[in-house]
Design a protein around this motif. Structure first.
Motif, PDB file in Angstrom:
ATOM      1  N   THR A   1       7.208   8.984  -7.243  1.00  0.00           N
ATOM      2  CA  THR A   1       6.315   9.591  -6.438  1.00  0.00           C
ATOM      3  C   THR A   1       6.608  10.910  -5.681  1.00  0.00           C
ATOM      4  OG1 THR A   1       5.377   7.120  -5.736  1.00  0.00           O
ATOM      5  CG2 THR A   1       5.231   8.988  -4.026  1.00  0.00           C
TER       6      THR A   1
ATOM      7  N   VAL B   1      -2.828   3.733 -10.269  1.00  0.00           N
ATOM      8  CA  VAL B   1      -2.288   3.083  -8.914  1.00  0.00           C
ATOM      9  C   VAL B   1      -2.924   1.626  -9.019  1.00  0.00           C
ATOM     10  CG1 VAL B   1      -2.088   5.033  -7.604  1.00  0.00           C
ATOM     11  CG2 VAL B   1      -4.402   3.726  -7.723  1.00  0.00           C
TER      12      VAL B   1
ATOM     13  N   ILE C   1      -4.918  -0.163  -3.258  1.00  0.00           N
ATOM     14  CA  ILE C   1      -4.858   1.053  -2.540  1.00  0.00           C
ATOM     15  C   ILE C   1      -5.621   1.293  -1.427  1.00  0.00           C
ATOM     16  CG2 ILE C   1      -6.145   2.646  -3.882  1.00  0.00           C
ATOM     17  CD1 ILE C   1      -3.029   4.689  -3.505  1.00  0.00           C
TER      18      ILE C   1
ATOM     19  N   PRO D   1      -4.330  -0.037   2.439  1.00  0.00           N
ATOM     20  CA  PRO D   1      -2.841  -0.001   2.512  1.00  0.00           C
ATOM     21  C   PRO D   1      -1.955  -0.445   3.283  1.00  0.00           C
ATOM     22  CG  PRO D   1      -4.412   1.804   3.739  1.00  0.00           C
ATOM     23  CD  PRO D   1      -5.237   0.782   2.909  1.00  0.00           C
TER      24      PRO D   1
ATOM     25  N   VAL E   1      -5.575  12.602  -7.180  1.00  0.00           N
ATOM     26  CA  VAL E   1      -4.816  13.154  -6.223  1.00  0.00           C
ATOM     27  C   VAL E   1      -4.886  14.722  -6.126  1.00  0.00           C
ATOM     28  CG1 VAL E   1      -2.331  13.520  -5.004  1.00  0.00           C
ATOM     29  CG2 VAL E   1      -2.856  11.423  -6.459  1.00  0.00           C
TER      30      VAL E   1
ATOM     31  N   ALA F   1      -0.446  16.968  -2.141  1.00  0.00           N
ATOM     32  CA  ALA F   1       0.800  16.143  -1.856  1.00  0.00           C
ATOM     33  C   ALA F   1       1.535  17.120  -1.143  1.00  0.00           C
ATOM     34  CB  ALA F   1       1.162  15.381  -3.043  1.00  0.00           C
TER      35      ALA F   1
ATOM     36  N   PHE G   1       0.031  12.538   1.177  1.00  0.00           N
ATOM     37  CA  PHE G   1      -0.919  12.389  -0.087  1.00  0.00           C
ATOM     38  C   PHE G   1      -2.345  12.260   0.203  1.00  0.00           C
ATOM     39  CE2 PHE G   1       1.996  11.293  -3.753  1.00  0.00           C
ATOM     40  CZ  PHE G   1       3.242  12.091  -3.170  1.00  0.00           C
TER      41      PHE G   1
ATOM     42  N   ASN H   1     -10.784   8.295  -3.965  1.00  0.00           N
ATOM     43  CA  ASN H   1     -10.674   6.972  -4.741  1.00  0.00           C
ATOM     44  C   ASN H   1     -11.917   6.592  -5.168  1.00  0.00           C
ATOM     45  OD1 ASN H   1     -10.219   4.011  -5.500  1.00  0.00           O
ATOM     46  ND2 ASN H   1      -9.419   3.640  -3.688  1.00  0.00           N
TER      47      ASN H   1
ATOM     48  N   LEU I   1      -2.256   8.995   2.682  1.00  0.00           N
ATOM     49  CA  LEU I   1      -1.266   8.020   2.753  1.00  0.00           C
ATOM     50  C   LEU I   1       0.078   8.546   2.821  1.00  0.00           C
ATOM     51  CD1 LEU I   1      -2.042   4.988   0.148  1.00  0.00           C
ATOM     52  CD2 LEU I   1      -2.057   5.007   2.825  1.00  0.00           C
TER      53      LEU I   1
ATOM     54  N   PHE J   1       2.003   5.324  -0.569  1.00  0.00           N
ATOM     55  CA  PHE J   1       1.449   5.676  -1.896  1.00  0.00           C
ATOM     56  C   PHE J   1       2.287   5.004  -3.023  1.00  0.00           C
ATOM     57  CE2 PHE J   1       0.124   8.104  -5.728  1.00  0.00           C
ATOM     58  CZ  PHE J   1      -1.055   8.281  -5.629  1.00  0.00           C
ATOM     59  N   ASP J   2       3.506   5.234  -2.837  1.00  0.00           N
ATOM     60  CA  ASP J   2       4.677   4.608  -3.763  1.00  0.00           C
ATOM     61  C   ASP J   2       4.553   3.124  -3.993  1.00  0.00           C
ATOM     62  OD1 ASP J   2       7.204   5.153  -5.263  1.00  0.00           O
ATOM     63  OD2 ASP J   2       7.862   3.229  -3.963  1.00  0.00           O
TER      64      ASP J   2
ATOM     65  N   PHE K   1       1.754   2.955  -6.783  1.00  0.00           N
ATOM     66  CA  PHE K   1       1.619   4.045  -7.777  1.00  0.00           C
ATOM     67  C   PHE K   1       2.385   3.315  -9.119  1.00  0.00           C
ATOM     68  CE2 PHE K   1       3.939   8.058  -9.328  1.00  0.00           C
ATOM     69  CZ  PHE K   1       2.845   8.320 -10.284  1.00  0.00           C
TER      70      PHE K   1
END
Length: 205
Positions: A123, A140, A144, A147, A161, A164, A169, A173, A187, A192-193, A196
């Protein structure tokens, strides 16, 4: 060459963007048959739309990329063309894809886009990727959109994306369920991680 607009247009993978919760509750095959705007997808029939719309998050991302330079191409038209390159495998009522390598060939030959499949992406590396590419289509979890929840797994859905940094980020979506989770969703990298899957496609227009 005219300069690119600062804002990246947003498009949902459904023609009526606020249908996400209906799709989740009833299934795409049921809910999307009520979409009054379905013909804007490029589908030839309502059946074709209901089959494809749940599988075209990647084409929605591509539609947004193309719209950034002023080209509007319907999502299912894109999916149909991408299938010709092997980007999707269609068997009766099932669709497998998006398959990344054929997608890269498709966007290069059809639209002159430079794209690269990227795997084992941390990420923290996404800001570096975007320093050299205009966009990153990230794999992802579809969770997401929530969150504050822990996803059951990572991957299975694609988001676009657009920027970032080490603090934030920003992404579009295609299956967000509210305005805040659709265009320019935001996020922290650590959040985000959690969704992802460490893979995606870098795209330059």
């Amino acid at each position: 060459m005219k300069p690119l607009p600062e804002a990246v247009p947003f498009f949902s993978q459904w023609e009526t963007p606020d249908m996400t919760m209906d799709v989740l509750a009833e299934g795409a095959g049921v809910a999307l048959r009520r979409d009054p705007l379905w013909q804007g997808s490029g589908a030839r029939t309502l059946d074709e739309y209901a089959l494809w719309a749940a599988n075209i998050c990647g084409m929605a991302c591509l539609k947004m990329i193309l719209a950034t330079r002023g080209e509007i191409v319907p999502t299912i038209e894109l999916a149909r063309r991408c299938t010709g390159y092997g980007g999707y495998v269609v068997n009766e009522d099932t669709i497998k894809g998006l398959i990344y390598a054929p997608f890269v060939s498709f966007v290069r030959e059809a639209f002159g886009l430079r794209a690269e499949v990227m795997t084992n992406v941390a990420t923290a590396e996404i800001p570096v990727i975007l320093a050299g590419s205009r966009f990153f289509i990230a794999s992802v979890s579809s969770w997401i959109r929530w969150p504050d929840r822990e996803p059951p797994s990572k991957g299975g859905h694609l988001v676009l994306v657009t920027s970032a940094s080490q603090q934030d980020f920003r992404f579009h979506n295609p299956s967000g369920h509210t305005r805040a989770t659709q265009a320019n969703a935001s996020l922290a990298p650590s959040d985000f991680d959690r969704f992802f899957a460490n893979r995606g496609i870098a795209v330059t227009i």
